[in-house]
Write a protein that holds these residues in place. Structure first.
Motif, PDB file in Angstrom:
ATOM      1  N   PRO A 188     -23.511  20.924   2.310  1.00  0.00           N
ATOM      2  CA  PRO A 188     -23.998  19.639   1.795  1.00  0.00           C
ATOM      3  C   PRO A 188     -22.952  18.550   1.975  1.00  0.00           C
ATOM      4  N   THR A 189     -23.358  17.525   2.657  1.00  0.00           N
ATOM      5  CA  THR A 189     -22.394  16.481   2.971  1.00  0.00           C
ATOM      6  C   THR A 189     -22.596  15.247   2.117  1.00  0.00           C
ATOM      7  N   THR A 190     -23.782  15.067   1.639  1.00  0.00           N
ATOM      8  CA  THR A 190     -24.045  13.859   0.871  1.00  0.00           C
ATOM      9  C   THR A 190     -24.059  14.216  -0.609  1.00  0.00           C
TER      10      THR A 190
ATOM     11  N   GLY B  89     -23.258  17.741   8.579  1.00  0.00           N
ATOM     12  CA  GLY B  89     -22.640  19.056   8.476  1.00  0.00           C
ATOM     13  C   GLY B  89     -23.564  20.078   7.858  1.00  0.00           C
TER      14      GLY B  89
ATOM     15  N   ALA C  14     -33.701  14.765  15.451  1.00  0.00           N
ATOM     16  CA  ALA C  14     -32.769  13.662  15.178  1.00  0.00           C
ATOM     17  C   ALA C  14     -31.494  13.848  15.981  1.00  0.00           C
ATOM     18  N   ARG C  15     -31.078  15.115  16.068  1.00  0.00           N
ATOM     19  CA  ARG C  15     -29.829  15.367  16.796  1.00  0.00           C
ATOM     20  C   ARG C  15     -29.967  14.931  18.258  1.00  0.00           C
TER      21      ARG C  15
ATOM     22  N   ASN D  65     -38.011  17.589  11.192  1.00  0.00           N
ATOM     23  CA  ASN D  65     -36.781  17.488  11.990  1.00  0.00           C
ATOM     24  C   ASN D  65     -36.410  18.839  12.607  1.00  0.00           C
ATOM     25  N   LYS D  66     -35.502  18.776  13.528  1.00  0.00           N
ATOM     26  CA  LYS D  66     -35.004  19.951  14.253  1.00  0.00           C
ATOM     27  C   LYS D  66     -36.141  20.630  15.015  1.00  0.00           C
TER      28      LYS D  66
ATOM     29  N   PHE E 182     -31.149  19.800   1.268  1.00  0.00           N
ATOM     30  CA  PHE E 182     -29.835  19.659   1.903  1.00  0.00           C
ATOM     31  C   PHE E 182     -29.889  20.308   3.289  1.00  0.00           C
ATOM     32  N   ASN E 183     -29.147  19.731   4.165  1.00  0.00           N
ATOM     33  CA  ASN E 183     -29.029  20.272   5.509  1.00  0.00           C
ATOM     34  C   ASN E 183     -30.310  20.139   6.357  1.00  0.00           C
ATOM     35  N   SER E 184     -31.261  19.345   5.852  1.00  0.00           N
ATOM     36  CA  SER E 184     -32.490  19.193   6.648  1.00  0.00           C
ATOM     37  C   SER E 184     -32.277  18.199   7.781  1.00  0.00           C
ATOM     38  N   GLY E 185     -31.150  17.481   7.699  1.00  0.00           N
ATOM     39  CA  GLY E 185     -30.831  16.540   8.778  1.00  0.00           C
ATOM     40  C   GLY E 185     -31.017  15.086   8.380  1.00  0.00           C
ATOM     41  N   LYS E 186     -30.964  14.806   7.103  1.00  0.00           N
ATOM     42  CA  LYS E 186     -31.179  13.430   6.644  1.00  0.00           C
ATOM     43  C   LYS E 186     -30.151  12.471   7.249  1.00  0.00           C
ATOM     44  N   SER E 187     -28.885  12.877   7.132  1.00  0.00           N
ATOM     45  CA  SER E 187     -27.836  11.986   7.647  1.00  0.00           C
ATOM     46  C   SER E 187     -27.992  11.809   9.152  1.00  0.00           C
ATOM     47  N   THR E 188     -28.368  12.867   9.850  1.00  0.00           N
ATOM     48  CA  THR E 188     -28.532  12.767  11.309  1.00  0.00           C
ATOM     49  C   THR E 188     -29.693  11.823  11.633  1.00  0.00           C
TER      50      THR E 188
ATOM     51  N   ASP F  51     -36.554  20.693  17.874  1.00  0.00           N
ATOM     52  CA  ASP F  51     -36.024  21.323  19.099  1.00  0.00           C
ATOM     53  C   ASP F  51     -35.835  22.827  18.920  1.00  0.00           C
TER      54      ASP F  51
HETATM   55  N1  LIG Z   1     -30.980  21.739  15.873  1.00  0.00           N
HETATM   56  C1  LIG Z   1     -30.918  20.619  15.209  1.00  0.00           C
HETATM   57  N2  LIG Z   1     -29.984  20.472  14.278  1.00  0.00           N
HETATM   58  C2  LIG Z   1     -29.954  19.307  13.589  1.00  0.00           C
HETATM   59  C3  LIG Z   1     -30.870  18.294  13.815  1.00  0.00           C
HETATM   60  N3  LIG Z   1     -30.591  17.285  12.977  1.00  0.00           N
HETATM   61  C4  LIG Z   1     -29.530  17.667  12.254  1.00  0.00           C
HETATM   62  N4  LIG Z   1     -29.138  18.887  12.626  1.00  0.00           N
HETATM   63  C5  LIG Z   1     -28.032  19.654  12.067  1.00  0.00           C
HETATM   64  O1  LIG Z   1     -28.297  20.052  10.735  1.00  0.00           O
HETATM   65  C6  LIG Z   1     -27.102  20.038   9.988  1.00  0.00           C
HETATM   66  C7  LIG Z   1     -27.257  19.182   8.780  1.00  0.00           C
HETATM   67  O2  LIG Z   1     -27.454  17.867   9.116  1.00  0.00           O
HETATM   68  P1  LIG Z   1     -27.212  16.669   8.128  1.00  0.00           P
HETATM   69  O3  LIG Z   1     -27.673  15.438   8.781  1.00  0.00           O
HETATM   70  O4  LIG Z   1     -25.845  16.700   7.600  1.00  0.00           O
HETATM   71  O5  LIG Z   1     -28.175  17.115   7.018  1.00  0.00           O
HETATM   72  P2  LIG Z   1     -28.379  16.420   5.612  1.00  0.00           P
HETATM   73  O6  LIG Z   1     -29.771  16.666   5.222  1.00  0.00           O
HETATM   74  O7  LIG Z   1     -27.934  14.996   5.640  1.00  0.00           O
HETATM   75  O8  LIG Z   1     -27.405  17.256   4.701  1.00  0.00           O
HETATM   76  P3  LIG Z   1     -26.914  16.884   3.268  1.00  0.00           P
HETATM   77  O9  LIG Z   1     -26.335  15.521   3.333  1.00  0.00           O
HETATM   78  O10 LIG Z   1     -25.935  17.915   2.944  1.00  0.00           O
HETATM   79  O11 LIG Z   1     -28.086  16.953   2.361  1.00  0.00           O
HETATM   80  C8  LIG Z   1     -26.007  19.507  10.920  1.00  0.00           C
HETATM   81  O12 LIG Z   1     -25.298  20.572  11.458  1.00  0.00           O
HETATM   82  C9  LIG Z   1     -26.785  18.807  11.986  1.00  0.00           C
HETATM   83  O13 LIG Z   1     -26.108  18.776  13.214  1.00  0.00           O
HETATM   84  C10 LIG Z   1     -31.843  18.481  14.812  1.00  0.00           C
HETATM   85  O14 LIG Z   1     -32.688  17.638  15.105  1.00  0.00           O
HETATM   86  N5  LIG Z   1     -31.831  19.664  15.457  1.00  0.00           N
END
Ligand SMILES: Nc1nc2c(ncn2[C@@H]2O[C@H](COP(=O)(O)OP(=O)(O)OP(=O)(O)O)[C@@H](O)[C@H]2O)c(=O)[nH]1
Length: 864
Positions: free
Chosen positions: A340-342, A337, A481-482, A443-444, A317-323, A446
């Motif tokens: 956990p958003t998904t 977010g 991804a962001r 991911n991330k 979770f929060n690894s940035g999958k949705s992004t 940056d």
């Molecule tokens: N710095 C940085 N933050 C990122 C990047 N991609 C995503 N994030 C941040 O990481 C957080 C989680 O991103 P999500 O895409 O919601 O992650 P997720 O894996 O889909 O989360 P769940 O759906 O909860 O499992 C958010 O605050 C995003 O803005 C990135 O490339 N760099």
């Protein structure tokens, strides 16, 4: 420095990986009817340590009925099913009749037994404990036994779990208490909750993690209405209890309740009896194939062959999958977010129309979202967003795990701030059992301060994933991804019309790698490229991998079942053969009976011999005279009377009694043995139905009476024996004194004062030489009688002993026949099962060969 913290000091595990036996309900095209038989995985909480102990290592005898091995074995709940609800008082008062009914119920249709605790007016702790012990001893491991409210009693009797009322303990507390007291067990305890409202049901299933629910249906309530008003969203089995206790009858439509979506019914013993076996069998086909759930996965994969390529985005979770997905789509379609958003599987497919109303998301009844979006990448590729692999609610983690086999390619999103955590490693291992191709994105990226940090992290991930996946071909894209999404959005808020129009500049460092990832994915869509070919291969291999997995699970099961069938066969044969030992035991015990009988005969013989000794005295002149002068027709002599009344008569009575007891002993011993054998067979194979024709045969064998030994005695008459004795005595006296005449006889009167035979002879010898000669033959005549008595008595002893032995042999023979007869159906059933399983093994190995050929053919696929 690369933040490798998560590897060196594992983060406290929130919830662990459990790979459930049931697969998610397939996507829209394939929805099981509500009354179909499923196996519900039971989700639970556990800890890291437990995860490292695979269930199959701890429980070698447990059959792996699922393809999803987990750290703990989660009990499967078959649905539809019957929950038998018992009151402790009924169990105790009902005695053996109630236990018999429970025994029958669990051997036939009941999968869960609930013993009311404080709920439903249960009795004291003592009576509840006693009832629980009784029920447990009957149910054994054939059904789950749950105790109402009382975790302590559930633990004490080693029950499968507890049922909690609305106001009862939180599920997690109850589960932890049970787990805490049985640290050795790898089977998780079951926690069920009684609910009255849809809200309580949702709460119990989603947040509390209950394993199943008991819904008390009020007299005015209609299950159809209730299910559609909230219960329908509950993901765990719901068993319906008729709260008005009017009883479930067929006219009430128990099967209708099942069709409404109930997973089964909660019945009392009385209701169970009223419904009857046939009706229950019709409603609950509880003998469904345990792999049926997984089979639907295969059917689904085959039907998806013509569907677009399925790319599943997985990761913590929060690894940035949705992004990542939003960046791929070029628009913020999905929520992002830090929390956990998904929560559900979100299935993204292409929508031709670009209009807003066509960009819609539908929630499928099984909880999955299907979103129709106009993003070009979805034209040939369906993308699936999954909940994180380490999310707080275990159900979500399970959803992701369950989705893995369906995916054609996994895009594994690793977050730069915690590369390759323990749960990621566990998840990766899991994906490998489905032979899934994985593409990694870091991911991330940056977040790294410089390129050397990035390089170091990449090296670390590559090295470890190479080892994990046992391949050199690890594809890893470091992305942000962001940044990529932001770049796309800022370049054109109206993106998504065509991928080629995407203004992602290769020159921009932060997004350049994302560009590479996209290129890689797009090359997948072009069949003329090598990766494009690979896409086709991967698509074709998805059902093959599932089939292989199913096949290997089937092979394991069949191998194990053959092993069990062999064991059953050996057990049946050994049990039948063991009757010989029982016979030897009986034979050994029979020795004492024979001894007793022989010593009775011997004692009688001795008494007769003593009588002879005291009777055949020359000094018994009265006796001599009466034997000689009264003649044969005279009244019975006193000695004869003594023989008849005091010796032979009572001895015969004693012998008859003794042999009667012996025969009774034989009969009861063999009947007991027969009963024990029968019980052993029935206990081990509750499912084998005993043919009625056999019952007559067995009754016939056991009814055969033996009586040879008693007949030998019955043939002896005390009167006839004493007459014979009298004859012998008379002959002895006549033979001795018959030729002496009056002088000799009167001379011999002298002897009346002389006590012994020697003195008799001396006196007689003095009286007359002729008399001496005649009388000197008397001892020989006496001896002849003694010999005769010995001979008769020994002959009788031999005859009786032989008859006793024959009675024993016949009884044992009958018992052996009986055991053979009752054992045969079990032996035949085991043999038949073994033969079938061996055939099945051969069939499976043929399928395996075909699958290998198919795999090779897929590897050789070329676009012409
Ligand atoms: N710095 C940085 N933050 C990122 C990047 N991609 C995503 N994030 C941040 O990481 C957080 C989680 O991103 P999500 O895409 O919601 O992650 P997720 O894996 O889909 O989360 P769940 O759906 O909860 O499992 C958010 O605050 C995003 O803005 C990135 O490339 N760099």
């Amino acid at each position: 420095m690369i933040p490798l913290l998560s590897l060196q000091t594992p983060r406290p595990s929130l919830f662990l990986t459990h790979y459930p036996p049931r697969l998610p309900t397939p996507l829209p095209r394939f929805k099981s009817p509500p009354h179909r038989t499923h196996h519900f995985p039971v989700h639970s909480f556990s800890n890291d340590q437990q995860q490292q102990q695979p269930a199959n290592q701890k429980l070698p005898n447990q059959q792996p009925r699922t393809l999803f091995p987990g750290g703990y074995k989660r009990p499967e709940i078959k649905v539809p099913n019957i929950v038998l609800q018992l009151d402790p008082e009924d169990v105790i008062r009902g005695g053996s009749e109630a236990l018999g009914l429970i025994d029958k119920a669990v051997s036939k249709s009941v999968g869960i037994v609930v013993l009311n605790g404080s709920i439903g007016g249960g009795g004291s702790g003592k009576s509840l404990y006693e009832a629980a012990c009784l029920v447990k001893s009957v149910v054994r491991d054939r059904a789950y036994l749950l105790i109402g409210e009382r975790v302590d009693i559930a633990t004490a009797v080693d029950a499968s779990g507890v049922v909690l009322s609305d106001q009862g303990l939180p599920s997690i507390v109850a589960r932890n208490m049970m787990m805490g007291s049985r640290t050795e067990s790898v089977v998780l305890p079951l926690v069920a909750r009684i609910v009255q409202t849809p809200n309580a049901a949702l709460n119990a299933s989603n947040s509390e993690g209950a394993d199943f629910l008991i819904y008390a249906l009020g007299p005015e309530e209609d299950l159809d209405v209730e299910m559609s008003s909230g219960f329908g969203n509950v993901k765990i089995p719901i068993f319906v209890l008729n709260a008005s206790r009017g009883g479930f009858t067929l006219s009430m439509g128990a099967s209708k309740l099942l069709k409404s979506g109930a997973s089964g019914l909660v019945l009392s013993l009385e209701e169970l009896r009223l419904l009857g076996d046939d009706a229950l069998r019709q409603m609950f086909d509880t003998k469904a194939n345990p792999l049926m759930g997984e089979l639907s996965l295969f059917i689904d994969a085959v039907s998806q062959i013509d569907e677009p390529f399925l790319l599943a985005i997985v990761g913590e979770f929060n690894s940035g999958k949705s992004t990542v997905i939003n960046a791929l789509l070029g628009k913020r379609y999905l929520n992002e977010g830090v929390v956990p958003t998904t929560n559900e599987i979100t299935f993204l497919c292409y929508s031709k129309s670009g209009s807003e109303e066509q960009q819609r998301c539908e929630r499928h009844p099984d909880g999955q979202y299907i979103c129709y979006l106009p993003a070009p990448i979805l034209k040939e590729m369906n993308i699936v967003d999954t909940p994180g692999t380490n999310v707080i609610l275990q159900r979500q983690q399970r959803l992701t795990e369950e989705f893995v086999p369906r995916a054609d390619l996994l895009l594994f999103v690793i977050s730069a701030d915690r590369p390759l955590t323990e749960s990621e490693v566990a998840f990766l291992r899991y994906t490998q059992q489905w032979k899934k191709k994985v593409v990694f994105v870091l991911n991330k990226s940056d977040l790294y301060r410089n390129s050397s940090e990035l390089e170091e992290a990449m090296l670390f991930i590559k090295e470890n994933t190479r080892k994990l996946l046992k391949t050199d071909d690890v594809i890893l894209y470091p992305i942000s991804a962001r940044s990529a999404l932001e770049a796309k959005l800022s370049a054109s808020p109206d993106l998504g019309k065509d991928y080629t129009e995407l203004p992602v500049s290769k020159s921009h460092l932060k997004i350049s790698r994302f560009y590479d990832l996209e290129q890689f994915l797009y090359s997948f869509l072009d069949a003329s490229t090598t990766t494009g070919m690979e896409r086709i291969r991967l698509k074709l291999e998805t059902p093959i991998a599932i089939a292989e997995r199913l096949l290997s699970a089937c092979e394991t099961l069949v191998k194990q079942d053959s092993q069990y069938a062999k064991q059953d066969l050996t057990f049946a044969t050994e049990l039948i053969d063991s009757v010989k030992e029982y016979a030897i035991k009986m034979e050994n015990e029979s020795i004492s009976w024979r001894r007793k009988t022989m010593s009775l005969i011997d004692a009688t013989k001795c008494r007769v011999l003593e009588l002879i000794e005291s009777t055949l005295q020359l000094s018994n002149l009265d006796l001599v005279a009466s034997y000689i002068f009264r003649g044969e027709k005279s009244a019975t002599m006193p000695a004869t009377l003594k023989i008849q009344n005091d010796i032979i008569g009572p001895a015969l009575t004693d012998a008859q009694k003794l042999l009667g007891e012996y025969l009774k002993w034989l009969q009861s011993n063999s009947a007991r043995g027969g009963k024990q054998y029968k019980e052993q067979f029935e206990k081990r194979w509750t499912s084998v139905t005993y043919p009625t024709s056999q019952i007559h045969l067995e009754a016939h064998d056991m009814a055969k009476k033996v009586d040879l030994s008693i007949r030998v005695i019955e043939n002896i008459s005390a009167g006839a024996t004493s007459k014979l004795f009298e004859k012998q005595i008379r002959e002895a006296f006549l033979g001795t004194f018959g030729g002496l005449g009056a002088a000799g006889l009167s001379a011999s009167l002298l002897t009346s004062v002389l006590p012994t035979t020697l003195e008799d002879l001396l006196a007689l010898g003095l009286c007359s030489a002729g008399g001496f000669i005649a009388i000197s033959s008397f001892p020989a005549r006496k001896q002849a009688i003694v010999d005769k008595v010995n001979e008769i008595a020994d002959g009788l002893a031999r005859e009786v002993e032989e008859a006793m032995q024959n009675d024993l042999m016949e009884t044992v023979g009958n018992l052996e026949n009986f055991v053979k007869t009752i054992g045969k159906p079990y032996q035949d059933a085991a043999q038949e099962r073994l033969d079938k399983l061996l055939d099945l093994q051969e069939e499976l190995s043929n399928v395996d060969k075909k699958l290998r050929t198919l795999r090779i053919e897929i590897q050789n696929v070329h676009v012409s």
